[in-house]
Design an enzyme around this catalytic site. Structure first.
Site, PDB file in Angstrom:
ATOM      1  N   ASN A  29      -1.897 -14.013  15.477  1.00 21.01           N
ATOM      2  CA  ASN A  29      -2.929 -13.018  15.757  1.00 21.01           C
ATOM      3  C   ASN A  29      -3.530 -13.326  17.118  1.00 21.01           C
ATOM      4  OD1 ASN A  29      -3.314 -11.034  13.653  1.00 21.01           O
ATOM      5  ND2 ASN A  29      -4.007 -12.664  12.292  1.00 21.01           N
ATOM      6  N   HIS A  45       0.806  -1.228   0.000  1.00 18.15           N
ATOM      7  CA  HIS A  45       0.000   0.000   0.000  1.00 18.15           C
ATOM      8  C   HIS A  45       0.836   1.273   0.000  1.00 18.15           C
ATOM      9  CE1 HIS A  45      -3.369  -2.641   1.901  1.00 18.15           C
ATOM     10  NE2 HIS A  45      -3.481  -2.611   0.587  1.00 18.15           N
ATOM     11  N   CYS A  48       5.494  20.779  -4.890  1.00 22.29           N
ATOM     12  CA  CYS A  48       6.696  20.328  -5.597  1.00 22.29           C
ATOM     13  C   CYS A  48       7.578  21.522  -5.952  1.00 22.29           C
ATOM     14  CB  CYS A  48       6.281  19.576  -6.860  1.00 22.29           C
ATOM     15  SG  CYS A  48       7.673  18.993  -7.870  1.00 22.29           S
ATOM     16  N   GLY A  69      -0.751 -10.042  12.276  1.00 15.66           N
ATOM     17  CA  GLY A  69      -1.489  -8.795  12.483  1.00 15.66           C
ATOM     18  C   GLY A  69      -2.384  -8.374  11.347  1.00 15.66           C
TER      19      GLY A  69
END
Length: 248
Positions: A217, A122, A151, A191
Site C-alpha cells: 500500500n 462482494h 429477466c 490496495g
C-alpha cells in the site's frame, strides 16, 4: 529502517518457501486501471448518494437506482483493463507461487488478467441476476440503454450480482475465503485499507492462524500497525513489478 529493496528480497524468499499463499485485494489495486475507490478523498461516495446501492431502496425504486448504477458501473469504468499488478498475481498463480486471490473488488479484472482461483467477496458487476428465478446474465448480453433491465423468464427487474448495502456476503466466497485464511503461510494485502468488514477479518484470521502478512500500500492503513509483518510501501503496479523480477 529497512529499505524497499531489502524488504522485496525478504518477501520473495518468504513466498518461495510458502506452501499456501493468497492475495487479499481492495480498491487500490484497480485505481491504476482507472477505477475510482468508493471511499476517501476522490471516492465515488463524494459524488453519489450511497442509498442508490441500498437493497431496500433498489427494490422500491429500481428505475431510479438503475440510472446511477448504469452510470457508475457500466458507463464509468466499463472499459477498464487489468494492470501490471493484476497480471503479476496471475503469473504468480501460474508459477505455483499463489494459491488464490480474495478480492473485495467487483470489477472482474483478476479474471481478465488470467487469475483462475478468485474468491469475489462482494460479487461481480459483470453479472446481472434475477432475484425471482435466479437466472444469471452477463452484462455484455443485456441492452443497458433500456433500464431497468428485465429477466427474459419472468419480467422481473435484474440486479447487478454484487453486494448491496443490507445484503449478506455470498456464502461460497465467504466460506472459501476464511478456509484459505486459516491454512495460509502468507497473506499479501494489496490496495485494501482494512475499513470494510467483514472482509477485513480475512487477513486478520490468517495472522491469527500464523501466516506472515505482507502489505502493499502507498500509505499506512488499519492493517499496518495491527497485523502487517512487512510493509512494501508504494503503488501496487510498481511494487509487484519489482517483486515479479525477483520471483520469475
Amino acid at each position: 529502517m529497512t529499505n524497499l529493496a531489502d524488504s522485496l528480497t525478504k518477501t520473495a524468499d518468504i513466498l518461495k518457501q510458502s506452501k499456501f499463499t493468497f492475495a487479499f485485494t481492495g480498491a487500490g489495486i484497480s485505481v491504476e486501471s482507472g477505477i475510482p475507490p468508493f471511499r476517501g478523498e476522490h471516492g465515488l461516495w463524494n459524488k453519489y448518494n450511497p442509498q442508490v446501492l441500498d437493497l431496500g431502496y433498489f427494490l422500491n425504486n429500481p428505475e431510479r437506482s438503475w440510472i446511477y448504477i448504469r452510470e457508475i458501473f457500466y458507463d464509468f469504468f466499463a472499459n477498464a483493463q487489468p494492470n501490471d499488478a493484476h497480471r503479476t498475481l496471475a503469473k504468480m498463480e501460474s508459477n505455483k507461487l499463489l494459491n488464490a486471490v480474495i478480492t473485495q473488488n467487483i470489477d472482474n479484472l483478476h479474471y481478465e488478467a488470467g487469475s483462475e482461483t478468485v474468491y469475489e467477496f462482494h460479487g461481480n458487476s459483470k453479472k446481472l441476476k434475477c432475484l425471482k428465478c435466479g437466472q444469471v446474465y452477463h452484462a455484455r448480453d443485456i441492452d443497458l440503454k433500456n433500464i431497468p433491465p428485465k429477466c427474459a423468464n419472468d419480467g422481473e427487474v435484474l440486479k447487478p450480482d454484487f453486494i448491496f448495502f443490507g445484503e449478506g456476503i455470498p456464502h461460497e466466497a465467504y466460506a472459501d475465503s476464511f478456509a484459505a485464511a486459516e491454512k495460509a503461510d502468507v497473506c499479501i494485502i494489496i490496495g485494501s485499507t482494512g475499513e470494510v468488514t467483514p472482509a477485513s477479518y480475512v487477513p486478520r484470521t490468517a495472522k491469527q492462524a500464523g501466516a506472515a502478512i505482507i502489505e502493499i500500500n502507498p500509505e499506512e492503513t488499519i492493517f499496518t500497525s495491527a497485523i502487517t509483518d512487512i510493509h512494501l510501501k508504494g503503488k501496487a503496479t510498481d511494487v509487484l513489478n519489482q517483486l515479479g523480477e525477483l520471483l520469475f
